[in-house]
Structures are given as C-alpha cells and as structure tokens.
Design a protein around this motif. Structure first.
Motif, PDB file in Angstrom:
ATOM      1  N   VAL A   2     -36.197  21.761  28.990  1.00  0.00           N
ATOM      2  CA  VAL A   2     -36.852  22.000  27.709  1.00  0.00           C
ATOM      3  C   VAL A   2     -37.284  23.461  27.647  1.00  0.00           C
ATOM      4  N   SER A   3     -36.662  24.214  26.751  1.00  0.00           N
ATOM      5  CA  SER A   3     -36.997  25.627  26.609  1.00  0.00           C
ATOM      6  C   SER A   3     -38.305  25.785  25.847  1.00  0.00           C
ATOM      7  N   ILE A   4     -39.172  26.660  26.334  1.00  0.00           N
ATOM      8  CA  ILE A   4     -40.429  26.907  25.616  1.00  0.00           C
ATOM      9  C   ILE A   4     -40.598  28.383  25.262  1.00  0.00           C
ATOM     10  N   GLY A   5     -39.637  29.227  25.639  1.00  0.00           N
ATOM     11  CA  GLY A   5     -39.754  30.633  25.275  1.00  0.00           C
ATOM     12  C   GLY A   5     -38.663  31.479  25.898  1.00  0.00           C
ATOM     13  N   GLN A   6     -38.387  32.603  25.247  1.00  0.00           N
ATOM     14  CA  GLN A   6     -37.395  33.528  25.773  1.00  0.00           C
ATOM     15  C   GLN A   6     -37.746  34.939  25.334  1.00  0.00           C
ATOM     16  N   GLY A   7     -37.698  35.874  26.278  1.00  0.00           N
ATOM     17  CA  GLY A   7     -37.933  37.277  25.979  1.00  0.00           C
ATOM     18  C   GLY A   7     -36.659  38.066  26.150  1.00  0.00           C
ATOM     19  N   GLU A  88     -48.760  35.129  18.092  1.00  0.00           N
ATOM     20  CA  GLU A  88     -48.779  33.911  17.276  1.00  0.00           C
ATOM     21  C   GLU A  88     -50.166  33.664  16.690  1.00  0.00           C
ATOM     22  N   SER A  89     -51.198  33.917  17.491  1.00  0.00           N
ATOM     23  CA  SER A  89     -52.563  33.744  17.004  1.00  0.00           C
ATOM     24  C   SER A  89     -52.863  34.728  15.886  1.00  0.00           C
ATOM     25  N   PHE A  90     -52.374  35.958  16.000  1.00  0.00           N
ATOM     26  CA  PHE A  90     -52.534  36.967  14.946  1.00  0.00           C
ATOM     27  C   PHE A  90     -51.897  36.487  13.650  1.00  0.00           C
ATOM     28  N   LEU A  91     -50.681  35.956  13.745  1.00  0.00           N
ATOM     29  CA  LEU A  91     -49.951  35.532  12.554  1.00  0.00           C
ATOM     30  C   LEU A  91     -50.606  34.335  11.863  1.00  0.00           C
ATOM     31  N   LEU A  92     -51.306  33.520  12.635  1.00  0.00           N
ATOM     32  CA  LEU A  92     -51.950  32.340  12.048  1.00  0.00           C
ATOM     33  C   LEU A  92     -53.036  32.713  11.043  1.00  0.00           C
ATOM     34  N   ASP A  93     -53.638  33.908  11.224  1.00  0.00           N
ATOM     35  CA  ASP A  93     -54.739  34.293  10.322  1.00  0.00           C
ATOM     36  C   ASP A  93     -54.787  35.819  10.187  1.00  0.00           C
ATOM     37  N   ASP A 149     -45.950  46.502  30.395  1.00  0.00           N
ATOM     38  CA  ASP A 149     -45.449  45.831  29.194  1.00  0.00           C
ATOM     39  C   ASP A 149     -46.567  44.977  28.608  1.00  0.00           C
ATOM     40  N   PHE A 150     -47.733  45.608  28.479  1.00  0.00           N
ATOM     41  CA  PHE A 150     -48.984  44.898  28.157  1.00  0.00           C
ATOM     42  C   PHE A 150     -49.148  44.787  26.646  1.00  0.00           C
ATOM     43  N   LYS A 151     -48.417  43.868  26.030  1.00  0.00           N
ATOM     44  CA  LYS A 151     -48.394  43.724  24.582  1.00  0.00           C
ATOM     45  C   LYS A 151     -48.854  42.327  24.183  1.00  0.00           C
ATOM     46  N   PRO A 152     -49.123  42.091  22.889  1.00  0.00           N
ATOM     47  CA  PRO A 152     -49.626  40.781  22.450  1.00  0.00           C
ATOM     48  C   PRO A 152     -48.735  39.601  22.817  1.00  0.00           C
ATOM     49  N   GLN A 153     -47.407  39.819  22.885  1.00  0.00           N
ATOM     50  CA  GLN A 153     -46.521  38.707  23.232  1.00  0.00           C
ATOM     51  C   GLN A 153     -46.736  38.235  24.667  1.00  0.00           C
ATOM     52  N   PRO A 197     -43.683  47.040  14.967  1.00  0.00           N
ATOM     53  CA  PRO A 197     -44.519  45.996  14.343  1.00  0.00           C
ATOM     54  C   PRO A 197     -44.170  44.585  14.772  1.00  0.00           C
ATOM     55  N   THR A 198     -42.968  44.385  15.363  1.00  0.00           N
ATOM     56  CA  THR A 198     -42.616  43.048  15.837  1.00  0.00           C
ATOM     57  C   THR A 198     -43.521  42.607  16.988  1.00  0.00           C
ATOM     58  N   ALA A 199     -44.347  43.508  17.501  1.00  0.00           N
ATOM     59  CA  ALA A 199     -45.366  43.108  18.472  1.00  0.00           C
ATOM     60  C   ALA A 199     -46.375  42.162  17.828  1.00  0.00           C
ATOM     61  N   LEU A 200     -46.494  42.226  16.492  1.00  0.00           N
ATOM     62  CA  LEU A 200     -47.440  41.387  15.771  1.00  0.00           C
ATOM     63  C   LEU A 200     -46.781  40.533  14.685  1.00  0.00           C
TER      64      LEU A 200
END
Length: 295
Positions: A2-7, A88-93, A149-153, A197-200
């Motif tokens: 079950v995939s839950i993420g990919q960078g 993801e939390s940023f995008l929620l609100d 690589d200390f970014k929001p993702q 901007p894709t960081a957010l």
C-alpha cells in the motif's frame, strides 16, 4: 503493498505490520546487483542519522536497527506517523493567516531545535561534495546536523500528541556543519519556498476553476502573496539576531540552490541574482525585520 507517498527520490509504502512503513529508493539501478550496495549504503546512512537524532531527543520516526531486503532493493523500515505533511496542513486552511503563521513558526522552531544539537559525527562533514564550496568554510566549534532538504513536505504534523506537534523525515542528504552553515541552511529553506511555491501549493490545485487570464493572474498573485507571507513568518520565527544572520547569508544559500536544484522555470536566473546581491530577498522581507523590532 500500500503506497502512502512518493518524493523525487524515494517511495514510501506500508509494511506488513501497519505500525511501520518502508522507504525504498526510486533509482531503478537499485534493482541491479552492481548498484545494490550503493542504495543500501544510502539508506543505512539515513538510518544511522535518524537513530542518532532520536537519541538526542529530536522528533524523528523510530527506525528499525536493520534494513529489510526485497527483490526490488533494500528498504529502510520506520515508524508510521499518522498525520498531514506541513504542506497539506497549510492547504487545508491557507486563507487563515493565524494558522499559516503558526505552521511557519513551527518550521522555524524545528530548525532552531536541530541546530542547537552539537557533536554531530565528523563523518557527516566528510559527506559534503568537494564541488560545493559554500559548505567548505573552516569549521569552528562543534559540528551541527544539517538536513539540506528542510521543507514543509518533509515535516509531518502528527495526529498523536505524544509524538509532539511535528516529526521531520527524509534525512538522506544530512551533513554536518558549523553555526554559520546552519544559518545558510535556514536561508536556503526560505528561498527554496519562495522560488518553488509547490513547497506549499500543488500545481493542479493552485489555480482551480479559472476561466479567464485575468482570473488566473489574480489567483497566481494571491498564491505568491501567501508564499511570501509564509516565508516572512518563517524568518520571524527566529530570534532577531538569528533572523538577521539568516538574511545576511541569502547569497550563499542561493549558491547552494544553484548546486542542488535543476534549472526549472527560470529559477537559476533568480538564484544568480540572489547570489550576487541580498537586495531582492531583503526588499521582499524587510517588513519581517520591522515586525521583529516592534516586538
């Protein structure tokens, strides 16, 4: 599986035990015997970093002491942290400035907490590429871990309060540096969010339901304002002296970006401007400095 993420460089999937996840490198060469050891070495290095940081009390997922071996290459097995990434939390609100400011300050706090850890292994210093002169300054004082690589993702806002407010992942690029280089790391995070901007924002979600060019431009401008506000709040999250020092190292951080980033969307041109002068960044974030002074 079950995939839950990919960078860009790795794929994350649930392990057989749902309390754990497995990280495998995306490099197809990992499937070949001749490259297997190199991939295993990369994952083992990340494993060692996470075990060391965990021993220092830094919020990283727990990892198993040995790698798993699969037919499609080695896998790093780590604790499954339930929650949204900071992006993801940023995008929620994203319309709620109080919410986004809290996230930006949390990111700054995670930077500060990491950069107050000392006695990083000297071998981490040796992992810095020779062609990266930015991080080949004379090392004064104790070595500090640098994520690179200390970014929001790479920050997970944990659903479990026992894990703390957030957990940091993706440590495969970690090196060790001095205090000045830790400030360069924080400046690098700031400009990487500013220029990418894709960081957010997700590209597909950034301009939803746009019908006219005017509407598209308005939404692009709105996104840019929110990104710049987040970066300003990130800088504001540091004590005044540290924020000034971070801003003073923007040109060096831009040189780091020139080395680490592929040239997409003209980002190298803006990085070259920053590398020759701090004025662009300082103008865009002068308001951040005045906020500090008024506190």
């Amino acid at each position: 599986e079950v995939s839950i993420g990919q960078g860009k460089s790795a794929h994350i999937s649930l392990a057989d035990d749902p309390w754990w996840v497995e990280k495998q490198l995306l490099d197809s060469n990992c499937f070949k015997d001749t490259f297997h050891n190199k991939c295993e070495e990369t994952l083992k290095s990340e494993q060692d970093v996470m075990i060391w940081l965990k021993s220092k009390g830094y919020p990283v997922p727990q990892v198993k002491s040995s790698l798993e071996t699969h037919r499609n290459g080695p896998a790093l097995v780590m604790e499954y942290i339930k929650g949204n990434t900071m992006k993801e939390s940023f995008l929620l609100d994203s319309e709620n400035r109080t919410h986004t400011r809290k996230l930006a300050h949390l990111l700054a706090g995670l930077h500060m907490r990491l950069h107050r850890i000392t006695e990083a292994p000297a071998s981490w210093r040796q992992k810095i590429p020779q062609e990266l002169p930015v991080f080949h300054t004379e090392s004064h004082g104790e070595l500090i871990p640098l994520h690179l690589d200390f970014k929001p993702q790479n920050v997970i806002i944990s659903d479990d309060p026992r894990k703390g407010p957030a957990v940091v992942i993706d440590w495969e690029s970690t090196v060790a540096g001095n205090q000045t280089e830790s400030r360069i790391q924080s400046a690098y995070t700031a400009i990487s969010i500013l220029l990418h901007p894709t960081a957010l924002f997700d590209n597909d979600d950034a301009l939803p339901n746009t019908k006219t060019r005017i509407e598209q431009q308005r939404k692009r401008n709105d996104r840019r304002v929110k990104v710049e506000a987040f970066v300003s709040d990130f800088i504001d999250g540091f004590p005044l002296d540290e924020s000034k020092e971070i801003l003073s190292h923007v040109s060096l951080a831009a040189q780091l970006g020139l080395f680490l980033w592929p040239d997409r969307d003209g980002s190298h041109n803006r990085l070259k401007q920053m590398a020759s002068s701090n004025s662009l960044f300082l103008q865009e974030h002068r308001q951040s400095m005045s906020h500090h002074k008024s506190k």
